[in-house]
Design a protein around this motif. Structure first.
Motif, PDB file in Angstrom:
ATOM      1  N   HIS A  22     -40.160 -23.094  52.184  1.00  0.00           N
ATOM      2  CA  HIS A  22     -39.687 -22.324  53.332  1.00  0.00           C
ATOM      3  C   HIS A  22     -38.889 -21.086  52.935  1.00  0.00           C
ATOM      4  N   THR A  23     -38.738 -20.843  51.631  1.00  0.00           N
ATOM      5  CA  THR A  23     -38.127 -19.590  51.165  1.00  0.00           C
ATOM      6  C   THR A  23     -39.268 -18.617  50.930  1.00  0.00           C
ATOM      7  N   LEU A  24     -39.576 -17.829  51.931  1.00  0.00           N
ATOM      8  CA  LEU A  24     -40.817 -17.051  51.939  1.00  0.00           C
ATOM      9  C   LEU A  24     -40.671 -15.632  51.423  1.00  0.00           C
ATOM     10  N   GLY A  25     -39.436 -15.157  51.251  1.00  0.00           N
ATOM     11  CA  GLY A  25     -39.238 -13.768  50.858  1.00  0.00           C
ATOM     12  C   GLY A  25     -39.905 -13.411  49.551  1.00  0.00           C
ATOM     13  N   HIS A  26     -40.498 -12.206  49.509  1.00  0.00           N
ATOM     14  CA  HIS A  26     -41.170 -11.710  48.311  1.00  0.00           C
ATOM     15  C   HIS A  26     -42.175 -12.727  47.767  1.00  0.00           C
ATOM     16  N   GLY A  27     -43.041 -13.174  48.660  1.00  0.00           N
ATOM     17  CA  GLY A  27     -44.104 -14.077  48.239  1.00  0.00           C
ATOM     18  C   GLY A  27     -43.605 -15.416  47.738  1.00  0.00           C
ATOM     19  N   GLY A  28     -42.437 -15.838  48.196  1.00  0.00           N
ATOM     20  CA  GLY A  28     -41.877 -17.108  47.764  1.00  0.00           C
ATOM     21  C   GLY A  28     -41.099 -17.025  46.471  1.00  0.00           C
ATOM     22  N   SER A  29     -41.073 -15.842  45.850  1.00  0.00           N
ATOM     23  CA  SER A  29     -40.417 -15.718  44.544  1.00  0.00           C
ATOM     24  C   SER A  29     -38.901 -15.701  44.641  1.00  0.00           C
ATOM     25  N   ASP A  30     -38.348 -15.518  45.850  1.00  0.00           N
ATOM     26  CA  ASP A  30     -36.893 -15.475  45.991  1.00  0.00           C
ATOM     27  C   ASP A  30     -36.232 -16.822  45.693  1.00  0.00           C
ATOM     28  N   PHE A  31     -36.967 -17.898  45.819  1.00  0.00           N
ATOM     29  CA  PHE A  31     -36.400 -19.222  45.580  1.00  0.00           C
ATOM     30  C   PHE A  31     -36.089 -19.463  44.110  1.00  0.00           C
ATOM     31  N   TYR A  32     -36.985 -19.047  43.234  1.00  0.00           N
ATOM     32  CA  TYR A  32     -36.944 -19.498  41.844  1.00  0.00           C
ATOM     33  C   TYR A  32     -35.752 -18.983  41.028  1.00  0.00           C
ATOM     34  N   PRO A  33     -35.335 -17.722  41.153  1.00  0.00           N
ATOM     35  CA  PRO A  33     -34.168 -17.296  40.366  1.00  0.00           C
ATOM     36  C   PRO A  33     -32.926 -18.118  40.674  1.00  0.00           C
ATOM     37  N   ILE A  34     -32.705 -18.464  41.954  1.00  0.00           N
ATOM     38  CA  ILE A  34     -31.554 -19.283  42.322  1.00  0.00           C
ATOM     39  C   ILE A  34     -31.749 -20.712  41.819  1.00  0.00           C
ATOM     40  N   HIS A  35     -32.948 -21.224  41.969  1.00  0.00           N
ATOM     41  CA  HIS A  35     -33.267 -22.577  41.491  1.00  0.00           C
ATOM     42  C   HIS A  35     -32.979 -22.713  40.001  1.00  0.00           C
ATOM     43  N   TYR A  36     -33.487 -21.787  39.209  1.00  0.00           N
ATOM     44  CA  TYR A  36     -33.292 -21.877  37.756  1.00  0.00           C
ATOM     45  C   TYR A  36     -31.837 -21.619  37.368  1.00  0.00           C
ATOM     46  N   PHE A  37     -31.150 -20.773  38.124  1.00  0.00           N
ATOM     47  CA  PHE A  37     -29.730 -20.513  37.863  1.00  0.00           C
ATOM     48  C   PHE A  37     -28.918 -21.802  37.994  1.00  0.00           C
ATOM     49  N   VAL A  38     -29.105 -22.519  39.102  1.00  0.00           N
ATOM     50  CA  VAL A  38     -28.380 -23.771  39.314  1.00  0.00           C
ATOM     51  C   VAL A  38     -28.782 -24.803  38.265  1.00  0.00           C
ATOM     52  N   GLU A  39     -30.086 -24.899  37.990  1.00  0.00           N
ATOM     53  CA  GLU A  39     -30.561 -25.867  36.992  1.00  0.00           C
ATOM     54  C   GLU A  39     -29.962 -25.561  35.615  1.00  0.00           C
ATOM     55  N   ALA A  40     -29.845 -24.286  35.284  1.00  0.00           N
ATOM     56  CA  ALA A  40     -29.294 -23.908  33.976  1.00  0.00           C
ATOM     57  C   ALA A  40     -27.808 -24.241  33.893  1.00  0.00           C
ATOM     58  N   ILE A  41     -27.061 -23.984  34.975  1.00  0.00           N
ATOM     59  CA  ILE A  41     -25.641 -24.342  34.982  1.00  0.00           C
ATOM     60  C   ILE A  41     -25.478 -25.842  34.756  1.00  0.00           C
ATOM     61  N   LEU A  42     -26.385 -26.614  35.314  1.00  0.00           N
ATOM     62  CA  LEU A  42     -26.350 -28.067  35.153  1.00  0.00           C
ATOM     63  C   LEU A  42     -26.846 -28.513  33.785  1.00  0.00           C
ATOM     64  N   GLY A  43     -27.304 -27.542  32.970  1.00  0.00           N
ATOM     65  CA  GLY A  43     -27.760 -27.850  31.615  1.00  0.00           C
ATOM     66  C   GLY A  43     -29.160 -28.410  31.543  1.00  0.00           C
ATOM     67  N   LYS A  44     -29.928 -28.267  32.616  1.00  0.00           N
ATOM     68  CA  LYS A  44     -31.289 -28.807  32.629  1.00  0.00           C
ATOM     69  C   LYS A  44     -32.239 -27.874  31.881  1.00  0.00           C
ATOM     70  N   LYS A  45     -33.123 -28.461  31.111  1.00  0.00           N
ATOM     71  CA  LYS A  45     -34.024 -27.687  30.250  1.00  0.00           C
ATOM     72  C   LYS A  45     -34.890 -26.722  31.052  1.00  0.00           C
ATOM     73  N   ASP A  46     -35.370 -27.161  32.205  1.00  0.00           N
ATOM     74  CA  ASP A  46     -36.241 -26.313  33.017  1.00  0.00           C
ATOM     75  C   ASP A  46     -35.534 -25.020  33.408  1.00  0.00           C
ATOM     76  N   GLY A  47     -34.255 -25.134  33.744  1.00  0.00           N
ATOM     77  CA  GLY A  47     -33.499 -23.941  34.092  1.00  0.00           C
ATOM     78  C   GLY A  47     -33.232 -23.060  32.897  1.00  0.00           C
TER      79      GLY A  47
END
Length: 431
Positions: A300-325
Motif C-alpha cells: 500500500h506504499t504506492l509512491g514512485h512505483g512502490g519504491s518509497d517503501f524500501y529505503p525506510i524498510h532497509y533503514f529500520v532493518e539495518a538499525i536492528l542489525g538485520k543482514k537484509d537491511g
C-alpha cells in the motif's frame, strides 16, 4: 531492542516516510518537524486517527532534543548535509533523502561526521529500489550479466505543471537555484547500487535554459548529461532534466560482458525487465519480477512505483542489525559516489567540458584535497557557482510573486476541501 523511535524532518515530501514509519511494526513515529503548520495539522490528524502519540514541531532546535533513535531528513534538498551532521553529533542514526551534499567540502564533512559518530547513515535514493532496478542488481551480483561494460540512466521529468506546488513561489527555493547536474542520483544512483562500482572520471554537458521554465522562476538549464568512467573501465551515460515529455522517463540499462538487461521507458511498464543473453536458447526474455517484500504496508506504499517503501524498510532493518537491511542500504560512501559526479560534472560544464577525476572519499588523504571546496550555486564569493554554464539568469521578482499568489490560492482551496471532508467524516460517524 524495542521499536526504533523515529522523527521526520519535512512533512511535504516527508509525508510518505511519515506514513511508512507510522505503519511499520518495528518502528515508532514520535516527532515531526516542518515550518508549515498546515502540513503538521494534516500529520496530527493522521496520528490521531491511528492512535499515535506524535509531537509536532516548527522549530528544528526543539525537534532535535526529542527522545529519538533516528531521524529521517526530507527537508529542502540543498540542506540535508548540515542537518544530517547535527543529528549524527546528537547520537542519532540518519536517513537522508536527496541530495547527500551540495559541494565537495560538505561531502567531506558528512563522511567524517558519520565516521566519528559510529551511527548509521542511509541514503534514501528510492529509484534504486524499483522492482526493475532491484532485479537488475540481483542479476548483476549473481554474475548473470558478466562484468560491467556500459550503462545508461535517465530521469527526465517535465515539472512545468507542478512547479507552483513544489516551489511555493519562493525565489530562493532550492529548485529555483540548483544547477543542471545537481539532481543526478535518480539517473546515476541505481547504476552504482546495481554494480557496486565507483565512478573515477566525469564530463558534463548541458542545454540552455528555456523560457517556459523561466516564467515559473527556474533559472538553470533544462537538461544535462554526465559521461562517467567507472573504476573497472566501463562507461555510463546519465541524462536528467525537465525536457518536454510525458510520462516521465525513468529508464536504466546495463551492458555486461556476457549479457544485458534494461528496464522499460514508460511508466505503466515501470517494473518490466528485458534481458538479452545469447548464451541461452531463449535469447530475449521480458518479465515483471515479484516484489521483494509482500507485506500490506509494502503493497500500500504506492509512491514512485512502490519504491518509497524500501529505503525506510532497509533503514529500520539495518538499525536492528538485520543482514537484509545492512546488505541493501546505501551507506554514506555510496551516497557520495552517486552525488560527487554531479558536482564535478557541473564544474566540467563551467570549464569548457573539461573532464574531472572523481575522488574516493573512503580515503582520508583524498578527502583532504577537497575539505575546503564549497563551490556550488549556494556558495558565496569564490565558492559561488553560476546557475548555468552560460552565467546567472536573473528573473524579475514579479514572476515569483505571481507563482506565490497562485500557490496560496491553491492552498486556500485545499483547506476548504479538507474541511469539507472532515465535516463529512464527522457526519458519517454520527458526531
Amino acid at each position: 531492542m524495542g521499536k526504533i523511535k523515529i522523527g521526520v524532518f519535512g512533512a511535504g515530501r516527508g509525508r510518505v516516510m511519515i506514513d511508512t514509519v507510522a505503519g511499520y511494526p518495528d518502528a515508532e513515529l514520535v516527532a515531526i518537524c516542518d515550518k508549515y503548520e498546515y502540513l503538521l495539522d494534516r500529520c496530527a490528524e493522521m496520528a490521531e486517527e491511528k492512535g499515535l502519540n506524535v509531537t509536532m514541531y516548527t522549530d528544528f532546535d526543539k525537534f532535535i532534543e526529542h527522545d529519538m533513535d533516528a531521524v529521517i531528513l526530507a527537508n529542502y534538498a540543498h540542506e540535508h548535509a548540515p542537518y544530517a551532521i547535527r543529528c549524527l553529533k546528537k547520537g542519532m542514526h540518519v536517513a537522508s533523502e536527496v541530495q547527500p551534499a551540495v559541494s565537495l567540502g560538505q561531502a567531506v564533512e558528512l563522511v567524517e561526521a558519520v565516521e566519528e559518530s559510529g551511527k548509521l547513515y542511509c541514503y534514501l535514493e528510492n529509484y534504486c529500489y524499483f522492482r526493475a532496478t532491484t532485479e537488475m542488481r540481483k542479476l548483476y551480483r549473481e554474475g548473470k550479466l558478466g562484468e560491467f561494460v556500459h550503462g545508461e540512466g535517465e530521469y527526465v521529468h517535465d515539472c512545468e505543471n507542478i512547479w507552483r506546488d513544489i516551489t511555493y513561489g519562493e525565489k530562493n527555493h532550492w529548485r529555483n537555484c540548483f544547477n543542471s547536474t545537481f539532481y543526478n542520483t535518480h539517473s546515476f544512483g541505481p547504476i552504482v547500487h546495481i554494480t557496486g562500482l565507483r565512478p573515477v572520471r566525469v564530463i558534463g554537458i548541458e542545454t540552455k535554459p528555456t523560457e517556459r521554465m523561466q516564467k515559473l522562476g527556474y533559472r538553470a538549464a533544462e537538461g544535462a548529461m554526465e559521461i562517467v568512467q567507472m573504476e573497472n573501465g566501463g562507461m555510463f551515460k546519465s541524462l536528467h532534466g525537465y525536457m518536454k515529455r510525458e510520462p516521465a522517463a525513468i529508464w536504466y540499462s546495463i551492458y555486461g560482458k556476457d549479457a544485458m538487461a534494461e528496464s522499460d521507458r514508460w511508466d505503466e511498464n515501470l517494473h518490466t525487465v528485458h534481458v538479452y543473453d545469447d548464451r541461452e536458447s531463449n535469447q530475449h526474455t521480458t518479465y515483471v519480477p515479484e516484489p521483494v517484500v509482500k507485506t500490506d504496508l509494502a503493497e500500500h506504499t504506492l509512491g514512485h512505483g512502490g519504491s518509497d517503501f524500501y529505503p525506510i524498510h532497509y533503514f529500520v532493518e539495518a538499525i536492528l542489525g538485520k543482514k537484509d537491511g545492512l546488505d541493501n542500504i546505501i551507506d554514506v560512501y555510496s551516497a557520495v559516489d552517486m552525488a560527487i559526479p554531479g558536482i564535478l560534472a557541473y564544474k566540467s560544464i563551467c570549464n569548457n567540458n573539461q573532464p574531472y577525476d572523481v575522488p574516493n572519499f573512503r580515503i582520508k588523504e583524498e578527502r583532504d584535497k577537497y575539505r575546503n571546496d564549497f563551490w556550488c550555486t549556494w556558495g558565496e564569493g569564490e565558492f559561488h557557482a553560476p546557475i548555468t554554464g552560460h552565467g546567472d539568469y536573473e528573473i524579475p521578482d514579479e514572476v515569483y510573486d505571481k507563482v506565490r499568489e497562485d500557490w496560496l490560492k491553491a492552498q486556500e482551496w485545499q483547506k476548504q476541501e479538507d474541511e469539507k471532508e472532515r465535516r463529512e467524516k464527522e457526519k458519517a460517524m454520527g458526531r
